[in-house]
Design an enzyme around this catalytic site. Sequence first.
Site, short mmCIF file in Angstrom:
data_model
loop_
_atom_site.label_atom_id
_atom_site.label_comp_id
_atom_site.label_asym_id
_atom_site.label_seq_id
_atom_site.Cartn_x
_atom_site.Cartn_y
_atom_site.Cartn_z
N ASP A 1 0.51 -26.39 2.28
CA ASP A 1 1.73 -26.99 2.82
C ASP A 1 2.95 -26.10 2.61
O ASP A 1 4.00 -26.33 3.22
CB ASP A 1 2.01 -28.35 2.17
CG ASP A 1 0.95 -29.38 2.48
OD1 ASP A 1 0.40 -29.34 3.59
OD2 ASP A 1 0.66 -30.22 1.60
N ASP B 1 2.47 -34.70 5.52
CA ASP B 1 1.08 -34.29 5.44
C ASP B 1 0.29 -35.52 4.95
O ASP B 1 0.79 -36.27 4.12
CB ASP B 1 0.92 -33.14 4.45
CG ASP B 1 -0.53 -32.73 4.28
OD1 ASP B 1 -1.14 -32.31 5.26
OD2 ASP B 1 -1.04 -32.88 3.14
N ASP C 1 2.13 -31.63 -0.50
CA ASP C 1 1.80 -31.45 -1.92
C ASP C 1 0.85 -30.30 -2.19
O ASP C 1 0.62 -29.95 -3.34
CB ASP C 1 1.20 -32.74 -2.49
CG ASP C 1 -0.23 -32.96 -2.01
OD1 ASP C 1 -0.52 -32.61 -0.84
OD2 ASP C 1 -1.05 -33.46 -2.79
N CYS D 1 42.64 -24.69 -11.68
CA CYS D 1 42.60 -25.30 -10.35
C CYS D 1 41.67 -24.50 -9.44
O CYS D 1 41.11 -23.47 -9.84
CB CYS D 1 43.99 -25.37 -9.73
SG CYS D 1 44.69 -23.74 -9.37
N CYS E 1 42.00 -20.73 -9.00
CA CYS E 1 41.41 -19.89 -10.05
C CYS E 1 39.94 -19.57 -9.74
O CYS E 1 39.51 -18.41 -9.75
CB CYS E 1 41.47 -20.59 -11.41
SG CYS E 1 43.12 -21.07 -11.93
N CYS F 1 0.85 -1.21 0.00
CA CYS F 1 0.00 0.00 0.00
C CYS F 1 0.88 1.24 0.00
O CYS F 1 2.11 1.16 0.06
CB CYS F 1 -0.93 0.01 1.21
SG CYS F 1 -0.04 0.05 2.78
N CYS G 1 3.59 1.75 2.61
CA CYS G 1 4.88 1.08 2.38
C CYS G 1 5.83 1.98 1.59
O CYS G 1 6.98 2.21 1.98
CB CYS G 1 4.67 -0.23 1.63
SG CYS G 1 3.62 -1.43 2.46
#
Length: 789
Positions: free
Chosen positions: A688, A490, A684, A83, A86, A16, A19
């Site tokens: 959740d 769950d 799922d 290596c 680097c 809003c 903010c």
Amino acid sequence: MSDNKKVTLGITGMTCAACSNRIEKVLNKMEGVDAQVNLTTEKASVSFDPENVKVEDVQAKIEKLGYGVQTERIDFDVYGMTCAACSNRIEKVLNKQAGIQKATVNLATESASVEYNPSFVEEADMISRIQKLGYDAKRKADNQEQDSQKEKQLQKMKQKLIISVILTLPLFATMLVHLFNVSIPGIFMNPWFQFALATPVQFIIGWQFYRGAYKNLRNKTANMDVLVALGTSAAYFYSVYEMLMSSMPHLYFETSAVIITLILFGKYLEVAAKSKTTMAISKLLHLQAKEARVIRDNEEVMIPIEQVEVGEQLIVKPGEKIPVDGIVIDGQTAVDESMITGESIPIEKTTEDTVIGSTMNKNGSITMEATKVGKDTALASIIKVVEDAQGSKAPIQRLADVISGYFVQIVVGIAIITFLIWITLVSPGNIETSLVATIAVLVIACPCALGLATPTSIMVGTGKAAESGILFKGGEHLEKTHQLDAIIFDKTGTLTKGKPEVTDFSGDEDTLQLLASAEKGSEHPLAEAIVTYAEEKQLQLDKVEAFEAIPGHGIIVKVNGKILIVGNRKLLQDNGIATSEKEELLNSYEQQGKTAMLIAVDGKLNGVIAVADTIKPSATEAVQQLKAQGLEVIMLTGDNQTTAQAIANQVGIDQVFAEVLPEQKAEKVKEVQLQGKTVAMVGDGINDAPALAISDIGIAIGTGTEVAIEAADVTILGGELLLIPKAIKLSHATIRNIRQNLFWAFAYNSAGIPIAAAGLLAPWIAGAAMAFSSVSVVTNSLRLKRVKI
């Protein structure tokens, strides 16, 4: 006083005008800052004095207020790294650049992933910074182009190696003379002949080491190239000096040439082996369809898959791959979705059913509409997750990174000390023996093994997981998974199918026909289960003449002139129907966690029907395996305690959180975490997502919602619960493999450097050991591909 700098920041989290006003007010209180925040565009225009304020300060202020600053991500292919020193150097420099949130450089994949604010820094700035360090970078190519580039790189390395071997073999023969008194042609021992062979190896074949060393030293850093260049140059130039100044020269041309050849051979094997660590991506890419049959201007046209657009209609014939994600608009078929879901039985598809790109159309011709193409398809998303995981760093790599950052400097220091001790104490004034020990120290030290120890294992581990249907979103999640103490499931849609089914029916066929007819018009899940049950028995359903729903109790319906009452005890008793004769059966169903309903026809009790959300076939075995791995398994559900306990008993779960509201799920996860346990949450659904996000490891079931999958750290494709214990087992195997790699990398350097300093290793043997240390690490990582999970 410098000129003010202006930037535009994308801001997230504003809801809003309060903010935007708050952010603007706080920013304008900063010295030398003038800010305007627009709620509509969600952007902040900020002007500031760079002498007094840094862009990071502005961003920190915004984030402290509880909002976010939008960032973008870009991936680069990085060229020239040899290596871990680097990759660490590039990573450190990028992370210091203004506007870059986080940069991760991976030696194994030769790539960099950068999260940055485009208002502060551009792609060209990042590439320029990498180039100033002596390396090169460009925006990451697609996988096919990458494979082509790697193949060209491998061919080029092979050609250089062959030339180097041809030039070095005669020199190696002279080494056999010194060691075993072997007879060889006299010319091989001629100093000028050896000089002629060693020089192109040193300065043409080995020029890459000089170039790399120069670029690193110019930037006040050091890498493996510095060690190789120093060691081989010492051997080569000492030999030149001996050849010119002594009548009986002691030559080490063979040492410098053999070291360079062996290191090239080791690097060739390393690159070849590393390409095998990305085979998972290649396999996924090969699954993609190459062409699509599109309807354009009322004609069927075959076009490359890249040209398919959203909304276009496509025809897919039997035996062809579904080109892109979409929806069936005509026809019916069976589709093999095993590559996504792991389910081997083809799934029937008809009008309005969704189909997934790259799955196999088995036996029917369909017309479909494209809904997701290119990078938006399910397979492309999977490939992206695997790529991100393979390019990420696990926390276990931090120690190796810290050591690698100082490794070369320490080794050069040890080499200098070795030379001084030998020439002053061990063999006073003997430059030759002092130099041999010093060269051995320089060439045996290998920061590569340390740098490759973790990323190669992560690449193989995440690749193997993806092939099994397990998607880890990053190396940190793969590592964290092996630390789990508890796992929370769950219930609905995770342990259970998420779709109620009729489990028991006590009554005759006529009663079932009336019941299904009564429920046909309802959208309630229980009603759908009853209608499906009747249709499977091929019963003809009649039209309902009257319908009355009694909330919380049941329904009263008139079908075929008969009055049907379906519901709980109270509903039937209120209508003068005794229920005592079915009471025992009713209690039995309810104790099993089933929803049981009484059925009366024209005032007479005719039967009982029980409906339940049945558990998945693999749920019980998955729980048993998790318990065997030492995890505490918990079930979380909104069901009442009796129903919840009945389901838990079926799958073998002892601890249950029942009657949990959706918004309370995250609190239950916190509750277990406060016991000092590392917790995984498996879910799922949309509700959740908070629990998945707050858990130490969020595991989403791939058949669930996109919100849940987005919030999770691990995704189980197809919803096969047995993949969860497999994911944990693979995590343990990968971490064990990483620890083996790190142990041997540390042990190799800890033991090898003192042995070389003691003069117990010929430089060419030290060079061979250095070359093959990296190969051994990559080879050990590849063993993960054979681990049974």
